[in-house]
Design a protein around this motif. Structure first.
Motif, PDB file in Angstrom:
ATOM      1  N   LEU A 111       0.349 -13.118  -3.885  1.00  0.00           N
ATOM      2  CA  LEU A 111       1.803 -12.937  -3.837  1.00  0.00           C
ATOM      3  C   LEU A 111       2.223 -11.640  -3.157  1.00  0.00           C
ATOM      4  O   LEU A 111       3.410 -11.396  -2.978  1.00  0.00           O
ATOM      5  N   GLY A 112       1.241 -10.822  -2.823  1.00  0.00           N
ATOM      6  CA  GLY A 112       1.581  -9.592  -2.109  1.00  0.00           C
ATOM      7  C   GLY A 112       1.759  -8.398  -3.026  1.00  0.00           C
ATOM      8  O   GLY A 112       1.846  -8.534  -4.259  1.00  0.00           O
ATOM      9  N   ARG A 113       1.844  -7.253  -2.403  1.00  0.00           N
ATOM     10  CA  ARG A 113       1.843  -6.005  -3.148  1.00  0.00           C
ATOM     11  C   ARG A 113       3.067  -5.821  -4.053  1.00  0.00           C
ATOM     12  O   ARG A 113       2.910  -5.383  -5.200  1.00  0.00           O
ATOM     13  N   PRO A 114       4.241  -6.115  -3.599  1.00  0.00           N
ATOM     14  CA  PRO A 114       5.397  -5.907  -4.501  1.00  0.00           C
ATOM     15  C   PRO A 114       5.260  -6.688  -5.804  1.00  0.00           C
ATOM     16  O   PRO A 114       5.531  -6.155  -6.887  1.00  0.00           O
ATOM     17  N   ALA A 115       4.822  -7.943  -5.706  1.00  0.00           N
ATOM     18  CA  ALA A 115       4.634  -8.744  -6.916  1.00  0.00           C
ATOM     19  C   ALA A 115       3.567  -8.125  -7.805  1.00  0.00           C
ATOM     20  O   ALA A 115       3.700  -8.101  -9.040  1.00  0.00           O
ATOM     21  N   ALA A 116       2.520  -7.614  -7.176  1.00  0.00           N
ATOM     22  CA  ALA A 116       1.441  -7.002  -7.950  1.00  0.00           C
ATOM     23  C   ALA A 116       1.948  -5.756  -8.681  1.00  0.00           C
ATOM     24  O   ALA A 116       1.592  -5.515  -9.837  1.00  0.00           O
ATOM     25  N   MET A 117       2.781  -4.985  -8.021  1.00  0.00           N
ATOM     26  CA  MET A 117       3.297  -3.780  -8.674  1.00  0.00           C
ATOM     27  C   MET A 117       4.265  -4.149  -9.799  1.00  0.00           C
ATOM     28  O   MET A 117       4.305  -3.468 -10.830  1.00  0.00           O
ATOM     29  N   ALA A 118       5.001  -5.214  -9.616  1.00  0.00           N
ATOM     30  CA  ALA A 118       5.880  -5.671 -10.695  1.00  0.00           C
ATOM     31  C   ALA A 118       5.034  -6.068 -11.909  1.00  0.00           C
ATOM     32  O   ALA A 118       5.375  -5.751 -13.058  1.00  0.00           O
ATOM     33  N   PHE A 119       3.939  -6.737 -11.623  1.00  0.00           N
ATOM     34  CA  PHE A 119       3.034  -7.118 -12.713  1.00  0.00           C
ATOM     35  C   PHE A 119       2.504  -5.872 -13.420  1.00  0.00           C
ATOM     36  O   PHE A 119       2.452  -5.821 -14.656  1.00  0.00           O
ATOM     37  N   ARG A 121       3.889  -3.036 -13.719  1.00  0.00           N
ATOM     38  CA  ARG A 121       4.926  -2.437 -14.567  1.00  0.00           C
ATOM     39  C   ARG A 121       5.024  -3.175 -15.909  1.00  0.00           C
ATOM     40  O   ARG A 121       5.122  -2.549 -16.960  1.00  0.00           O
ATOM     41  N   ASP A 122       4.970  -4.500 -15.859  1.00  0.00           N
ATOM     42  CA  ASP A 122       4.980  -5.279 -17.104  1.00  0.00           C
ATOM     43  C   ASP A 122       3.774  -4.932 -17.976  1.00  0.00           C
ATOM     44  O   ASP A 122       3.890  -4.692 -19.178  1.00  0.00           O
ATOM     45  N   TYR A 123       2.648  -4.958 -17.320  1.00  0.00           N
ATOM     46  CA  TYR A 123       1.385  -4.694 -18.001  1.00  0.00           C
ATOM     47  C   TYR A 123       1.456  -3.316 -18.663  1.00  0.00           C
ATOM     48  O   TYR A 123       1.089  -3.143 -19.839  1.00  0.00           O
ATOM     49  N   ALA A 124       1.952  -2.345 -17.924  1.00  0.00           N
ATOM     50  CA  ALA A 124       2.039  -0.975 -18.437  1.00  0.00           C
ATOM     51  C   ALA A 124       2.917  -0.916 -19.680  1.00  0.00           C
ATOM     52  O   ALA A 124       2.597  -0.218 -20.647  1.00  0.00           O
ATOM     53  N   ALA A 125       4.008  -1.670 -19.662  1.00  0.00           N
ATOM     54  CA  ALA A 125       4.921  -1.635 -20.812  1.00  0.00           C
ATOM     55  C   ALA A 125       4.227  -2.169 -22.064  1.00  0.00           C
ATOM     56  O   ALA A 125       4.305  -1.565 -23.146  1.00  0.00           O
ATOM     57  N   PHE A 167      -2.407   3.024 -14.562  1.00  0.00           N
ATOM     58  CA  PHE A 167      -1.100   2.448 -14.212  1.00  0.00           C
ATOM     59  C   PHE A 167      -0.249   3.483 -13.489  1.00  0.00           C
ATOM     60  O   PHE A 167       0.353   3.202 -12.446  1.00  0.00           O
ATOM     61  N   GLU A 168      -0.189   4.672 -14.081  1.00  0.00           N
ATOM     62  CA  GLU A 168       0.640   5.726 -13.498  1.00  0.00           C
ATOM     63  C   GLU A 168       0.221   6.036 -12.069  1.00  0.00           C
ATOM     64  O   GLU A 168       1.062   6.174 -11.180  1.00  0.00           O
ATOM     65  N   ASP A 169      -1.071   6.132 -11.872  1.00  0.00           N
ATOM     66  CA  ASP A 169      -1.561   6.456 -10.529  1.00  0.00           C
ATOM     67  C   ASP A 169      -1.200   5.352  -9.537  1.00  0.00           C
ATOM     68  O   ASP A 169      -0.803   5.637  -8.411  1.00  0.00           O
ATOM     69  N   LEU A 170      -1.348   4.115  -9.977  1.00  0.00           N
ATOM     70  CA  LEU A 170      -1.004   3.000  -9.095  1.00  0.00           C
ATOM     71  C   LEU A 170       0.471   3.056  -8.719  1.00  0.00           C
ATOM     72  O   LEU A 170       0.836   2.897  -7.549  1.00  0.00           O
ATOM     73  N   LEU A 171       1.295   3.280  -9.715  1.00  0.00           N
ATOM     74  CA  LEU A 171       2.741   3.266  -9.473  1.00  0.00           C
ATOM     75  C   LEU A 171       3.162   4.456  -8.617  1.00  0.00           C
ATOM     76  O   LEU A 171       4.005   4.323  -7.722  1.00  0.00           O
TER      77      LEU A 171
END
Lengths: 189, 189
Positions: A111-119, A121-125, A167-171
């Motif tokens: 699904l591409g990078r934006p979708a992965a980053m959205a995931f 963020r969810d995961y991090a929460a 997570f923080e580093d990825l974001l």
DNA sequence: TCGTCCATGTAACGCGTTACATGATTTG
DNA sequence: CAAATCATGTAACGCGTTACATGGACGA
């Protein structure tokens, strides 16, 4: 409609190029990640089930070799995307965190990078909520525990913190490199 | 003769004081560790199997309440000690690390601190081997991978390092407090 | 031709999950 | 007395594990 993690991984793998059960077994053997069993009794029935559900289709190889190559059907792709879209089960974070890590990789590829980053963020929460619960547990109920139990609790806290740090580093990397990313995309692929 | 981790945990738990299936369910629900299912379909059959194997014995509570309290038999204790004595399965380090953490706690409670530290040394050796394999994999095969796969690999490396750090701290603490430990043992129990 | 990969399968078994079912005891 | 909690089970189902079985291809 429900997919196991192994189902999802197989659906993902056969997309790169046609894969046989043997290929998948080799792959599972050769990576030190070893999350999944490479036993034939796990792989072949799983492929057969997916084919029965019409999420995969198989063809015998034309060169006459005794070899069955699978590829993903349109339904298979839809099912995989459905799996990726499902909300994160907070239980999975405890019992099968690696499944979620894998889901991150598959999301990024499909699904591409934006979708992965959205995931992420969810995961991090979800991870953060759990982490706070463990810390609170250690600081209250942990007082009545033996030394070894506290040690184990401490390990859980540290592992949780390591994951949150990831997570923080990825974001941060994602946010910080937004422009550079644009350039890369223009010049690269 | 083989015990699952749930079997071993149950054998351990019933020793503290007589425990019923319900007690165990409550325990699994109330800790945020949540490694095990608290569903009756998991707990009660497991207890029944252990009783059939004569590793547990159950008695109805004398006060007439509909409640079945289990305690560990001599065979149960032997089986549990056998489980603790088994060599570490390198596969478990990947798929069920928490089982090994639990084993550390049970070892400490049942066999004492020296045995627990010996277990930690074994555990550390196996974990170190795996960690080096993952690092090597990242530094070689990882070069051909996409960004998300590298991220996941990086997470695996960090988690492994966190675990190794925990081992080191435990061992240092143990070594550094050797005398004090002696004193505690003399004055305490 | 003998062993070693390549390659796919099946059968028995155990266990966890989900869902359903039952009844006693306490509390409001 | 109704509702919540205590407390224990069972049945169907799916899936992974282990072990066994089969057979083609290929090099020594």
């Amino acid at each position: 409609m429900k997919l196991t993690t192994l189902d999802a991984l197989m659906l993902f793998l056969v997309s790169h190029k046609g894969q046989s059960g043997y290929d998948i077994r080799q792959l599972f053997q050769s990576t030190p990640l070893g999350l999944f069993s490479d036993s034939p009794g796990a792989i072949y029935p799983a492929l057969a089930r997916l084919e029965m559900r019409e999420l995969l289709s198989s063809t015998a190889e034309p060169d006459g070799r005794r070899r069955r190559v699978y590829e993903r059907t349109a339904e298979g792709e839809a099912a995989l995307k459905g799996w990726l879209a499902a909300p994160i089960d907070p239980d999975a974070i405890v019992r099968r965190p690696q499944d979620l890590d894998l889901r991150y990789v598959i999301t990024a590829e499909m699904l591409g990078r934006p979708a992965a980053m959205a995931f992420i963020r969810d995961y991090a929460a979800v991870q953060k909520a759990r982490h706070e619960a463990v810390v609170a547990f250690r600081d209250t109920a942990g007082q009545h525990m033996g030394r070894a139990s506290l040690d184990a609790l401490e390990l859980g806290v540290r592992l949780g913190a390591t994951r949150l740090r990831w997570f923080e580093d990825l974001l941060a990397e994602d946010g910080g490199l937004a422009d550079e990313d644009d350039q890369t995309r223009r010049s690269g692929a």
